[in-house]
Design a protein around this motif. Structure first.
Motif, PDB file in Angstrom:
ATOM      1  N   ASP A   1       0.820  -1.217   0.000  1.00 43.59           N
ATOM      2  CA  ASP A   1       0.000   0.000   0.000  1.00 43.59           C
ATOM      3  C   ASP A   1       0.849   1.260   0.000  1.00 43.59           C
ATOM      4  N   ARG A   2       1.938   1.246   0.770  1.00 44.95           N
ATOM      5  CA  ARG A   2       2.798   2.430   0.816  1.00 44.95           C
ATOM      6  C   ARG A   2       3.468   2.671  -0.530  1.00 44.95           C
ATOM      7  N   CYS A   3       3.829   1.602  -1.224  1.00 43.02           N
ATOM      8  CA  CYS A   3       4.418   1.767  -2.560  1.00 43.02           C
ATOM      9  C   CYS A   3       3.376   2.296  -3.541  1.00 43.02           C
ATOM     10  N   ILE A   4       2.165   1.766  -3.471  1.00 44.34           N
ATOM     11  CA  ILE A   4       1.102   2.223  -4.370  1.00 44.34           C
ATOM     12  C   ILE A   4       0.797   3.695  -4.146  1.00 44.34           C
ATOM     13  N   SER A   5       0.809   4.130  -2.891  1.00 41.02           N
ATOM     14  CA  SER A   5       0.463   5.518  -2.573  1.00 41.02           C
ATOM     15  C   SER A   5       1.565   6.506  -2.925  1.00 41.02           C
ATOM     16  N   ASP A   6       2.773   6.005  -3.201  1.00 41.28           N
ATOM     17  CA  ASP A   6       3.891   6.856  -3.593  1.00 41.28           C
ATOM     18  C   ASP A   6       3.978   6.857  -5.119  1.00 41.28           C
ATOM     19  N   THR A   7       3.871   8.020  -5.734  1.00 41.03           N
ATOM     20  CA  THR A   7       3.804   8.104  -7.196  1.00 41.03           C
ATOM     21  C   THR A   7       4.991   7.440  -7.872  1.00 41.03           C
ATOM     22  N   GLU A   8       6.202   7.743  -7.407  1.00 44.94           N
ATOM     23  CA  GLU A   8       7.389   7.189  -8.060  1.00 44.94           C
ATOM     24  C   GLU A   8       7.506   5.686  -7.840  1.00 44.94           C
ATOM     25  N   CYS A   9       7.253   5.226  -6.608  1.00 44.45           N
ATOM     26  CA  CYS A   9       7.345   3.795  -6.324  1.00 44.45           C
ATOM     27  C   CYS A   9       6.337   3.030  -7.174  1.00 44.45           C
ATOM     28  N   HIS A  10       5.122   3.539  -7.246  1.00 42.20           N
ATOM     29  CA  HIS A  10       4.083   2.862  -8.020  1.00 42.20           C
ATOM     30  C   HIS A  10       4.422   2.857  -9.513  1.00 42.20           C
ATOM     31  N   GLU A  11       5.008   3.952  -9.978  1.00 38.91           N
ATOM     32  CA  GLU A  11       5.393   4.028 -11.384  1.00 38.91           C
ATOM     33  C   GLU A  11       6.550   3.078 -11.695  1.00 38.91           C
ATOM     34  N   ASN A  12       7.510   3.008 -10.772  1.00 39.35           N
ATOM     35  CA  ASN A  12       8.682   2.156 -11.003  1.00 39.35           C
ATOM     36  C   ASN A  12       8.382   0.678 -10.797  1.00 39.35           C
ATOM     37  N   TYR A  13       7.464   0.373  -9.864  1.00 40.15           N
ATOM     38  CA  TYR A  13       7.182  -1.021  -9.513  1.00 40.15           C
ATOM     39  C   TYR A  13       5.671  -1.254  -9.465  1.00 40.15           C
ATOM     40  N   PRO A  14       5.001  -1.165 -10.602  1.00 42.31           N
ATOM     41  CA  PRO A  14       3.545  -1.330 -10.623  1.00 42.31           C
ATOM     42  C   PRO A  14       3.141  -2.787 -10.380  1.00 42.31           C
ATOM     43  N   HIS A  15       1.879  -2.956  -9.962  1.00 38.00           N
ATOM     44  CA  HIS A  15       1.297  -4.295  -9.777  1.00 38.00           C
ATOM     45  C   HIS A  15       2.145  -5.144  -8.829  1.00 38.00           C
ATOM     46  N   LEU A  16       2.562  -4.554  -7.725  1.00 42.97           N
ATOM     47  CA  LEU A  16       3.514  -5.215  -6.833  1.00 42.97           C
ATOM     48  C   LEU A  16       2.928  -6.487  -6.214  1.00 42.97           C
ATOM     49  N   GLU A  17       1.678  -6.437  -5.801  1.00 43.46           N
ATOM     50  CA  GLU A  17       1.074  -7.634  -5.199  1.00 43.46           C
ATOM     51  C   GLU A  17       0.996  -8.769  -6.209  1.00 43.46           C
ATOM     52  N   THR A  18       0.579  -8.456  -7.428  1.00 45.94           N
ATOM     53  CA  THR A  18       0.519  -9.477  -8.474  1.00 45.94           C
ATOM     54  C   THR A  18       1.903 -10.065  -8.738  1.00 45.94           C
ATOM     55  N   LYS A  19       2.915  -9.199  -8.766  1.00 50.55           N
ATOM     56  CA  LYS A  19       4.281  -9.666  -9.003  1.00 50.55           C
ATOM     57  C   LYS A  19       4.776 -10.559  -7.863  1.00 50.55           C
ATOM     58  N   LEU A  20       4.358 -10.256  -6.641  1.00 44.13           N
ATOM     59  CA  LEU A  20       4.770 -11.078  -5.513  1.00 44.13           C
ATOM     60  C   LEU A  20       4.230 -12.499  -5.659  1.00 44.13           C
ATOM     61  N   TYR A  21       2.947 -12.615  -5.910  1.00 46.11           N
ATOM     62  CA  TYR A  21       2.354 -13.943  -6.075  1.00 46.11           C
ATOM     63  C   TYR A  21       2.959 -14.667  -7.284  1.00 46.11           C
ATOM     64  N   ARG A  22       3.174 -13.918  -8.369  1.00 47.07           N
ATOM     65  CA  ARG A  22       3.751 -14.519  -9.569  1.00 47.07           C
ATOM     66  C   ARG A  22       5.156 -15.034  -9.283  1.00 47.07           C
TER      67      ARG A  22
END
Length: 682
Positions: A287-308
């Motif tokens: 959630d903190r990454c999603i709420s940060d514009t740069e983090c979300h832009e650099n590492y989108p879909h983080l939860e999906t990537k974790l499960y993958r």
């Protein structure tokens, strides 16, 4: 296949210190060991409250068996080490004795009237005295600068005798790292190794029922009496906070103040709490990454990537290499690195992710690690695994279960643990899809055979002793809610959350260190402390991909270098920069007088060791210079050297990182830096 979960054992800053040593061993940290662990100094001028406490230098030699400290630190303070004999069973004070290993650092002013401070380490089972060279100057030199400071290895731990170490488990862990195992087979292998340790310790005469928290609390009081202290202050971290609360209950008259860092109450079912706490930690990170514009832009879909990432590694484990740091008296810094082949599975990846969330310094890096693993790159994950491997040898695992089985597991049951696991989304999917978490802990304690603790060991400690409770926002094992509960039982306390921090905030946050120092020195009530620095901590500085590195002007008046440096990188020493406080990716810009690039290059290559290999990558030509480019590979990592001759000196620009970062190190770091590199002679 998913992870069967065990509580993290080494729960203070020992993990981060070994990660620094790992990075030093592979060339990703360009600073000294001493500087690497330092926190910004805290300078406070507060008049202490005097109290009558005798200086114990002569008392120590009278009551303790002196021993070699086996460590060396730079300090003006006198220190001594020794053993104190205490009863194995306090119910039989004239019976068998055991040795508690102690180190005492005396106040520089022998007439100091400030309360001594006793440090209660975490775990249970993590070693204390062996961490002193790393934590003394960075934390305790300011926290306890004008008072005596007492360290001790709790009974069954480290250099205390007997020590309940389990080398069988370490050997089993290392031998299985490059083997693809089902989670059932991995658990069976661990249990078999642990049983071997248990049986060996029993053959050596160990009675596990005498190694619980209450016995350690009585040991602490014996130490205080033997040192001649009427009153002392306590600092507990993680499990050390449970020990501190037990001392507060048993010996309240002996305590002046208490600092509890990353705490939980005796009444808490910590094993049933783990799944919810793990869920919270992973969700907070995402959630903190999603709420940060740069983090979300650099590492989108983080939860999906974790499960993958976990799913991919479950099906197709990836080979790699880890580094285990071991003590080595023959090396310059007292440690040596051993390369260990690995097979990164989904199980191992989830485990190292969770353990890494204990460390504040690693939080900003984890979105990149998750994204890389999702893309098929496990290099960074193996660095995190290296960290876990290196800390194992500094944990007395036999002591861990001798405490946890009677003090924790005896107050829960299989149904509670199973229910808590299955009610937690992240935990169930990532850790315990096969329902092994609860079974493992219950079955271990069934054969460990340590007598259950009295009911009071499951009851909250209520006290009016002045107390400071510190907690980290990201703490995955003792989150702020746990500390808040503890604070509710302590009527004269202050509760402080450190934003962006995780477990053991005193070892990662200058703000936490400031607050604790003020608390110990100041006569003001805990609820009137100056905690404003915690309110001023801003957003997390998430690690930025190398391709997006920005630059700013850099100059060094001593060397005459005029150049650029990466924006947001840590300046660890003149001309040395790293992408995070741990290193991980580094840049160095240096001038070496009286030599040429041609003469200097062989010396630089040789400094990486005989196992290193080097490759000529050609040249980078700029408006002023022609730079020779050389790649050095060592321990599975790379360093790109750019060298040129300027007048009577050699210039060196060095960028270090992981093999997958080769192109970015050259194109996004070395090329722009060499383009703007100048030397202004006086």
């Amino acid at each position: 296949m998913k992870q069967s979960f065990r509580l993290g054992i080494l729960t203070d800053n020992m993990r981060i210190l070994f990660l620094i040593l790992i990075l030093m061993s592979i060339g990703l940290v360009a600073c000294s060991q001493e500087n690497a662990s330092e926190v910004a100094p805290v300078q406070i001028e507060i008049t202490p409250t005097p109290i009558s406490t005798p200086a114990p230098a002569s008392i120590f030699e009278e009551n303790f068996t002196l021993k070699d400290c086996n460590f060396s630190i730079q300090t003006r303070r006198k220190y001594q080490c020794g053993y104190l004999q205490v009863p194995l069973d306090y119910g039989e004070p004239d019976g068998l004795k055991i040795d508690i290993s102690i180190a005492i650092f005396y106040a520089e002013n022998p007439t100091s009237k400030e309360n001594p401070l006793a440090y209660l380490h975490g775990g249970p089972g993590s070693h204390s005295l062996e961490t002193i060279p790393f934590i003394f100057n960075s934390v305790f030199s300011s926290l306890a600068s004008t008072r005596d400071l007492v360290f001790f290895d709790q009974r069954g731990v480290g250099t205390s005798k007997p020590s309940l170490n389990c080398p069988e488990v370490i050997d089993d862990t290392i031998s299985s790292l490059n083997i693809k195992q089902s989670i059932e087979d991995q658990q069976a292998s661990f249990m078999s190794a642990l049983r071997k340790c248990h049986d060996r310790l029993v053959e050596e005469g160990i009675n596990f029922s005498h190694f619980n928290t209450l016995s350690s609390a009585r040991d602490a009081n014996s130490i205080r009496n033997a040192l001649g202290y009427e009153v002392w202050d306590l600092l507990g971290v993680s499990y050390g906070t449970r020990l501190a609360q037990t001392i507060m209950r048993e010996f309240p008259e002996s305590i002046g103040k208490v600092v509890l860092d990353s705490s939980y109450g005796l009444e808490q079912d910590i094993y049933a709490s783990v799944p919810q706490h793990a869920d919270r930690a992973f969700k907070l990170l995402i959630d903190r990454c999603i709420s940060d514009t740069e983090c979300h832009e650099n590492y989108p879909h983080l939860e999906t990537k974790l499960y993958r990432a976990v799913s991919q590694l479950d099906e197709y484990p990836m080979p790699g290499n880890a580094v285990m740091i071991k003590a080595d008296a023959t090396s310059n810094n007292g440690f040596a690195a051993e390369n260990i082949p690995t097979l990164m599975t989904g199980n191992r990846f989830v485990s190292v992710l969770f353990q890494s969330m204990y460390q504040s310094e690693l939080i900003p890096w984890l979105p990149e690690v998750i994204s890389n693993v999702s893309a098929g790159n496990v290099e960074a994950a193996n660095i995190l695994l290296s960290n876990d491997l290196s800390t194992m040898q500094y944990t007395s695992l036999g002591q861990y279960y001798s405490v946890q089985c009677p003090d924790e597991i005896s107050f829960t049951n299989l149904a509670f643990l199973r229910e808590s696991s299955w009610e937690s989304e992240f935990f169930r999917k990532l850790f315990d899809s096969q329902d092994l978490y609860a079974k493992e802990h219950i079955s271990i304690c069934e054969f460990w055979d340590a007598s259950s603790s009295a009911w009071k060991e499951n009851q909250p400690v209520v006290s009016s002793i002045p107390s400071l409770i510190l907690t980290g926002e990201f703490d995955p094992i003792t989150p702020p809610s746990d500390g808040e509960t503890v604070a509710g039982n302590l009527s004269n306390s202050s509760f402080v959350i450190i934003p962006g921090a995780s477990h053991g905030v005193l070892f990662s946050s200058a703000c936490a260190l400031f607050i604790a120092t003020e608390f110990l020195k100041s006569p003001v009530r805990p609820d009137r402390l100056d905690t404003e620095c915690a309110n001023g901590i801003g957003n997390i500085d998430w690690v930025t991909p190398l391709k997006k590195t920005g630059f700013q002007a850099y100059s060094d008046p001593i060397s005459g270098i005029e150049s650029i440096k990466p924006e947001g990188w840590d300046n660890q020493a003149p001309g040395f920069f790293s992408r995070t406080s741990l290193g991980l990716v580094g840049l160095a810009q240096q001038i070496v007088p009286g030599t040429t690039a041609e003469d200097l290059l062989p010396t630089l290559v040789e400094s990486f060791g005989v196992a290193a290999s080097n490759t000529d990558l050609g040249e980078i030509k700029t408006d002023l210079y022609s730079w020779g480019i050389t790649e050095i590979s060592s321990n599975g990592q790379i360093t790109i050297l750019a060298t040129t001759t300027i007048g009577s000196s050699a210039a060196v620009v060095l960028a270090s990182g992981l093999p997958s970062q080769r192109n970015d190190l050259i194109e996004s770091i070395l090329r722009p830096v060499t383009k703007y590199f100048r030397v202004q002679y006086k």
